[in-house]
Design a protein around this motif. Structure first.
Motif, mmCIF file in Angstrom:
data_model
loop_
_atom_site.group_PDB
_atom_site.id
_atom_site.type_symbol
_atom_site.label_atom_id
_atom_site.label_comp_id
_atom_site.label_asym_id
_atom_site.label_seq_id
_atom_site.Cartn_x
_atom_site.Cartn_y
_atom_site.Cartn_z
ATOM 1 N N MET A 1 -14.222 -46.978 -20.633
ATOM 2 C CA MET A 1 -14.800 -48.226 -20.581
ATOM 3 C C MET A 1 -15.649 -48.282 -19.271
ATOM 4 S SD MET A 1 -13.965 -50.218 -23.137
ATOM 5 C CE MET A 1 -14.586 -51.969 -22.515
ATOM 6 N N VAL A 2 -15.287 -47.502 -18.281
ATOM 7 C CA VAL A 2 -16.032 -47.845 -16.965
ATOM 8 C C VAL A 2 -17.309 -46.861 -17.166
ATOM 9 C CG1 VAL A 2 -16.033 -46.735 -14.589
ATOM 10 C CG2 VAL A 2 -14.035 -47.734 -15.453
ATOM 11 N N LYS A 3 -17.143 -45.659 -17.983
ATOM 12 C CA LYS A 3 -18.519 -44.969 -18.161
ATOM 13 C C LYS A 3 -19.501 -45.876 -19.169
ATOM 14 C CE LYS A 3 -21.028 -41.271 -17.693
ATOM 15 N NZ LYS A 3 -21.106 -40.854 -16.513
ATOM 16 N N THR A 4 -18.830 -46.775 -19.925
ATOM 17 C CA THR A 4 -19.835 -47.554 -20.716
ATOM 18 C C THR A 4 -20.282 -48.923 -19.770
ATOM 19 O OG1 THR A 4 -18.317 -47.238 -22.720
ATOM 20 C CG2 THR A 4 -19.840 -49.349 -22.571
ATOM 21 N N LEU A 5 -19.656 -49.317 -19.096
ATOM 22 C CA LEU A 5 -20.240 -50.227 -18.006
ATOM 23 C C LEU A 5 -21.286 -49.570 -17.215
ATOM 24 C CD1 LEU A 5 -20.205 -52.953 -16.635
ATOM 25 C CD2 LEU A 5 -18.179 -51.859 -14.912
ATOM 26 N N GLU A 6 -21.150 -48.354 -16.487
ATOM 27 C CA GLU A 6 -21.972 -47.761 -15.878
ATOM 28 C C GLU A 6 -23.124 -47.549 -16.683
ATOM 29 O OE1 GLU A 6 -22.210 -44.113 -12.384
ATOM 30 O OE2 GLU A 6 -21.180 -43.996 -14.501
ATOM 31 N N THR A 7 -23.216 -47.021 -17.883
ATOM 32 C CA THR A 7 -24.402 -46.797 -18.828
ATOM 33 C C THR A 7 -25.180 -48.144 -19.171
ATOM 34 O OG1 THR A 7 -23.259 -45.048 -19.862
ATOM 35 C CG2 THR A 7 -25.158 -46.055 -20.937
ATOM 36 N N ASN A 8 -24.309 -49.319 -19.275
ATOM 37 C CA ASN A 8 -25.103 -50.490 -19.657
ATOM 38 C C ASN A 8 -25.832 -51.038 -18.344
ATOM 39 O OD1 ASN A 8 -24.058 -50.558 -21.957
ATOM 40 N ND2 ASN A 8 -22.212 -51.666 -21.621
ATOM 41 N N LEU A 9 -25.095 -50.924 -16.837
ATOM 42 C CA LEU A 9 -25.856 -51.191 -15.733
ATOM 43 C C LEU A 9 -27.118 -50.490 -15.451
ATOM 44 C CD1 LEU A 9 -22.569 -51.281 -13.583
ATOM 45 C CD2 LEU A 9 -23.706 -53.362 -14.301
ATOM 46 N N PRO A 207 -24.172 -64.976 -8.426
ATOM 47 C CA PRO A 207 -23.541 -65.954 -8.906
ATOM 48 C C PRO A 207 -24.161 -66.637 -10.089
ATOM 49 C CG PRO A 207 -23.724 -66.567 -6.834
ATOM 50 C CD PRO A 207 -24.658 -65.477 -7.058
ATOM 51 N N ALA A 208 -25.410 -66.375 -10.357
ATOM 52 C CA ALA A 208 -26.024 -67.193 -11.395
ATOM 53 C C ALA A 208 -25.364 -67.196 -12.768
ATOM 54 C CB ALA A 208 -27.568 -66.677 -11.350
ATOM 55 N N ARG A 209 -25.190 -66.370 -13.308
ATOM 56 C CA ARG A 209 -24.485 -66.145 -14.607
ATOM 57 C C ARG A 209 -22.841 -65.835 -14.865
ATOM 58 N NH1 ARG A 209 -27.750 -64.586 -19.078
ATOM 59 N NH2 ARG A 209 -29.749 -64.527 -18.605
ATOM 60 N N LEU A 210 -22.335 -66.299 -13.569
ATOM 61 C CA LEU A 210 -20.998 -66.247 -13.600
ATOM 62 C C LEU A 210 -20.401 -67.823 -13.856
ATOM 63 C CD1 LEU A 210 -20.095 -64.182 -10.323
ATOM 64 C CD2 LEU A 210 -20.156 -63.547 -12.622
ATOM 65 N N PRO A 211 -19.402 -67.836 -14.400
ATOM 66 C CA PRO A 211 -18.775 -69.294 -14.460
ATOM 67 C C PRO A 211 -19.183 -70.217 -13.265
ATOM 68 C CG PRO A 211 -17.133 -67.814 -15.331
ATOM 69 C CD PRO A 211 -18.176 -67.127 -14.394
ATOM 70 N N LEU A 212 -19.325 -71.399 -13.809
ATOM 71 C CA LEU A 212 -19.454 -72.488 -12.684
ATOM 72 C C LEU A 212 -18.797 -72.768 -11.770
ATOM 73 C CD1 LEU A 212 -21.724 -74.887 -11.715
ATOM 74 C CD2 LEU A 212 -20.630 -76.403 -13.394
ATOM 75 N N GLY A 213 -18.849 -72.426 -10.552
ATOM 76 C CA GLY A 213 -17.788 -72.664 -9.572
ATOM 77 C C GLY A 213 -17.329 -71.473 -8.929
ATOM 78 N N ARG A 273 -23.008 -60.233 -14.148
ATOM 79 C CA ARG A 273 -22.041 -60.698 -15.168
ATOM 80 C C ARG A 273 -21.293 -59.408 -16.153
ATOM 81 N NH1 ARG A 273 -19.968 -65.552 -17.572
ATOM 82 N NH2 ARG A 273 -18.950 -64.684 -19.111
ATOM 83 N N LEU A 274 -21.952 -58.438 -16.010
ATOM 84 C CA LEU A 274 -21.408 -57.161 -16.737
ATOM 85 C C LEU A 274 -20.003 -56.691 -16.161
ATOM 86 C CD1 LEU A 274 -24.774 -54.893 -17.811
ATOM 87 C CD2 LEU A 274 -23.000 -56.164 -19.187
ATOM 88 N N CYS A 275 -20.275 -56.712 -14.793
ATOM 89 C CA CYS A 275 -18.922 -56.364 -13.874
ATOM 90 C C CYS A 275 -17.869 -57.488 -14.119
ATOM 91 C CB CYS A 275 -19.343 -56.400 -12.340
ATOM 92 S SG CYS A 275 -20.439 -55.026 -12.123
ATOM 93 N N TRP A 276 -18.301 -58.705 -14.137
ATOM 94 C CA TRP A 276 -17.259 -59.869 -14.293
ATOM 95 C C TRP A 276 -16.511 -59.645 -15.760
ATOM 96 C CZ3 TRP A 276 -15.418 -63.777 -11.883
ATOM 97 C CH2 TRP A 276 -14.876 -65.012 -12.682
ATOM 98 N N ASP A 277 -17.233 -59.142 -16.564
ATOM 99 C CA ASP A 277 -16.687 -59.273 -17.900
ATOM 100 C C ASP A 277 -15.743 -57.939 -18.146
ATOM 101 O OD1 ASP A 277 -18.048 -61.544 -18.806
ATOM 102 O OD2 ASP A 277 -19.637 -60.480 -19.823
ATOM 103 N N GLU A 278 -16.060 -56.776 -17.581
ATOM 104 C CA GLU A 278 -15.298 -55.597 -17.443
ATOM 105 C C GLU A 278 -14.392 -55.757 -16.785
ATOM 106 O OE1 GLU A 278 -14.302 -51.964 -18.500
ATOM 107 O OE2 GLU A 278 -15.519 -53.078 -19.400
ATOM 108 N N PHE A 279 -14.340 -56.253 -15.407
ATOM 109 C CA PHE A 279 -13.041 -56.286 -14.321
ATOM 110 C C PHE A 279 -12.186 -57.237 -14.617
ATOM 111 C CE2 PHE A 279 -16.555 -54.065 -11.567
ATOM 112 C CZ PHE A 279 -16.276 -52.810 -11.975
#
Length: 281
Positions: A1-9, A207-213, A273-279
């Motif tokens: 999954m980490v490799k996929t995240l790195e590829t997407n980033l 923070p712009a695409r993370l959940p409000l707050g 946001r990609l990091c948030w969804d993965e981590f």
């Protein structure tokens, strides 16, 4: 999954015609991802994290007090960032309040006053002491300002890895007296630094695409061709990940017709946001 995240980033960055470098760390697992993380770029106002820590170090050493007055002199008003440039000159606020304004709205009148008080040599010395070897503070207030642009070797400069290192030391220093001491601070002063960074009002990047707050302790940095942000993202008040993202040579307009700054802002938001969804899993 980490490799996929790195590829997407990397794919998000590869789609853009400008330089993007980042350092990302999953604070739960210690996993690190990097892209051009040691490439030196203009730091813009992310440098103010180091200025704040140098000021807190001086406070800890008894040289200054958080409550002493700092004068917003007219010579510090020739800038284009923050609020105090628009106010009457020569009023005073407490040093801690100057640090708050310097961080949360990137006020350059406060930056000039604080840097003049503690000295650029103190800021550079702190950076070297803690291993930010590719970071240089050349000006209190850069002559070009936000609307201008100077290459990295002509202005305040850093790397994504250097700023990430500083942020992680501050975070660790909240609970570890030895780490706090390495910064020249106490655990309480490290907590104050995290608090100030978390009060940030400029939230159109990490923070712009993370959940409000969502709590994000961060500092942005902007020039005409740089749209940077570096910070710590939390979930339920627990540090989740660290992200230090820097763009350079962003054109005013992209071939698509979109403004470069808009795309650069959203690129950092999408990386976050990609990091948030993965981590968060």
């Amino acid at each position: 999954m980490v490799k996929t995240l790195e590829t997407n980033l990397n794919q998000l960055c590869d789609e853009q015609p400008f330089h993007t470098g980042w350092y990302i760390k999953n604070l739960r697992t210690g996993t690190v991802l990097e892209r051009h993380s040691n490439v030196v770029v203009p730091s813009a106002s992310t440098r103010k994290i180091a200025i704040m820590m140098a000021a807190l170090k001086a406070v800890n050493e008894g040289e200054f007090s958080l409550y002493q007055p700092v004068t917003m002199a007219s010579r510090f008003k020739n800038n284009d960032s923050g609020c105090f440039q628009h106010l009457h000159s020569d009023f005073s606020i407490q040093l801690q309040d100057a640090l708050v304004m310097m961080i949360i709205v990137s006020d350059n009148t406060c930056t000039g006053a604080v840097t003049d008080l503690i000295g650029l040599e103190s800021v550079n010395a702190l950076c070297q002491t803690i291993g930010m070897m590719d970071t240089v503070h050349r000006y209190g207030i850069p002559p070009a300002g936000m609307v201008g642009y100077l290459p990295a070797d002509k202005t305040n400069s850093t790397t994504p890895a250097d700023v990430a290192r500083l942020l992680e030391l501050i975070l660790k220093g909240v609970h570890n007296r030895e780490v706090a001491s390495h910064l020249g601070c106490t655990t309480d002063l490290c907590q104050l630094a995290i608090d100030i960074l978390s009060w940030q009002r400029l939230r159109n990047r990490i923070p712009a695409r993370l959940p409000l707050g969502t709590k994000v302790a961060h500092k942005t940095g902007t020039t005409a061709k740089n749209y940077n942000d570096a910070g710590i993202v939390y979930t339920d008040d627990e540090p989740l990940f660290l992200i230090s993202a820097y763009t350079d040579n962003v054109p005013a307009d992209l071939p698509t017709g979109e403004p470069g700054h808009t795309v650069a802002y959203d690129l950092t938001a999408r990386l976050s946001r990609l990091c948030w969804d993965e981590f968060l899993l």
